[in-house]
Design an enzyme around this catalytic site. Sequence first.
Site, PDB file in Angstrom:
ATOM      1  CG  ASP A  31      -1.934   1.027   0.917  1.00  0.00           C
ATOM      2  OD1 ASP A  31      -3.163   0.565   0.795  1.00  0.00           O
ATOM      3  OD2 ASP A  31      -1.985   2.194   1.371  1.00  0.00           O
ATOM      4  CD  GLN A  94     -14.777  -0.421  -2.235  1.00  0.00           C
ATOM      5  OE1 GLN A  94     -16.134  -0.627  -1.669  1.00  0.00           O
ATOM      6  NE2 GLN A  94     -14.479  -1.199  -3.376  1.00  0.00           N
ATOM      7  CB  VAL A  96      -9.186   1.650  -4.828  1.00  0.00           C
ATOM      8  CG1 VAL A  96      -9.128   1.047  -6.343  1.00  0.00           C
ATOM      9  CG2 VAL A  96      -8.420   2.757  -4.677  1.00  0.00           C
ATOM     10  CG  HIS A 100      -8.591  -3.079  -2.361  1.00  0.00           C
ATOM     11  ND1 HIS A 100      -9.631  -2.502  -3.146  1.00  0.00           N
ATOM     12  CD2 HIS A 100      -8.514  -2.431  -1.185  1.00  0.00           C
ATOM     13  CE1 HIS A 100      -9.965  -1.486  -2.336  1.00  0.00           C
ATOM     14  NE2 HIS A 100      -9.351  -1.405  -1.361  1.00  0.00           N
TER      15      HIS A 100
HETATM   16  P1  AMP Z   1      -9.779   1.250   0.143  1.00  0.00           P
HETATM   17  O1  AMP Z   1      -9.699   2.785   0.957  1.00  0.00           O
HETATM   18  O2  AMP Z   1     -10.202   0.186   1.111  1.00  0.00           O
HETATM   19  O3  AMP Z   1     -10.713   1.333  -1.043  1.00  0.00           O
HETATM   20  O4  AMP Z   1      -8.418   1.025  -0.200  1.00  0.00           O
HETATM   21  C1  AMP Z   1      -7.523   1.684  -1.088  1.00  0.00           C
HETATM   22  C2  AMP Z   1      -6.296   1.712  -0.578  1.00  0.00           C
HETATM   23  O5  AMP Z   1      -5.511   1.787  -1.962  1.00  0.00           O
HETATM   24  C3  AMP Z   1      -5.615   2.612   0.168  1.00  0.00           C
HETATM   25  O6  AMP Z   1      -4.940   2.054   1.348  1.00  0.00           O
HETATM   26  C4  AMP Z   1      -4.446   3.182  -0.523  1.00  0.00           C
HETATM   27  O7  AMP Z   1      -3.540   3.980   0.236  1.00  0.00           O
HETATM   28  C5  AMP Z   1      -4.141   2.457  -1.631  1.00  0.00           C
HETATM   29  N1  AMP Z   1      -3.556   3.073  -2.648  1.00  0.00           N
HETATM   30  C6  AMP Z   1      -4.182   4.075  -3.559  1.00  0.00           C
HETATM   31  N2  AMP Z   1      -3.271   4.061  -4.612  1.00  0.00           N
HETATM   32  C7  AMP Z   1      -2.171   3.199  -4.554  1.00  0.00           C
HETATM   33  C8  AMP Z   1      -1.258   3.138  -5.408  1.00  0.00           C
HETATM   34  N3  AMP Z   1      -0.846   4.039  -6.483  1.00  0.00           N
HETATM   35  N4  AMP Z   1      -0.284   2.440  -5.010  1.00  0.00           N
HETATM   36  C9  AMP Z   1      -0.369   1.599  -3.618  1.00  0.00           C
HETATM   37  N5  AMP Z   1      -1.641   1.894  -2.962  1.00  0.00           N
HETATM   38  C10 AMP Z   1      -2.505   2.475  -3.468  1.00  0.00           C
END
Ligand code: AMP
Length: 114
Positions: A31, A94, A96, A100
């Site tokens: 992450d 959430q 993204v 995941h």
């Molecule tokens: P969520 O909030 O459960 O949708 O988690 C999305 C996660 O993606 C968060 O913990 C972010 O820090 C992570 N994230 C967003 N962009 C990236 C990236 N480019 N590379 C790695 N992690 C990312």
Amino acid sequence: MAERTLFQKIETGDIPADIIYEDDVCFAFRDIAPQAPTHVLVVPRKPIPTLNDLEAEDAELVGRLLLAARKIAAQEGLDGGYRTVFNCGPDANQTVFHIHLHLLGGRSMSWPPG
Ligand code: AMP
């Protein structure tokens, strides 16, 4: 064609990430904003937006994400335990919309989560 998700762009290398695990169903990377010494996202190659979009045919896929998380936890030496989390929708924050599994470890954690 549907817009590719952020995580699909990571899968193809269009967005850089530290990919630490791959198999036929999923891949995993660190992450970008880690919330624990180990914070890895385990992502299916199939871009399902949220847990609410899962179909019965995805049952094995979800199990495979958990099995991958267990393998990665062992690779990372998380012998003291770890936490796995799927955030779903706005109340869970959430951000993204490609499901995941968060794998967090390397420190002791409190409950309930914030
Ligand atoms: P969520 O909030 O459960 O949708 O988690 C999305 C996660 O993606 C968060 O913990 C972010 O820090 C992570 N994230 C967003 N962009 C990236 C990236 N480019 N590379 C790695 N992690 C990312």
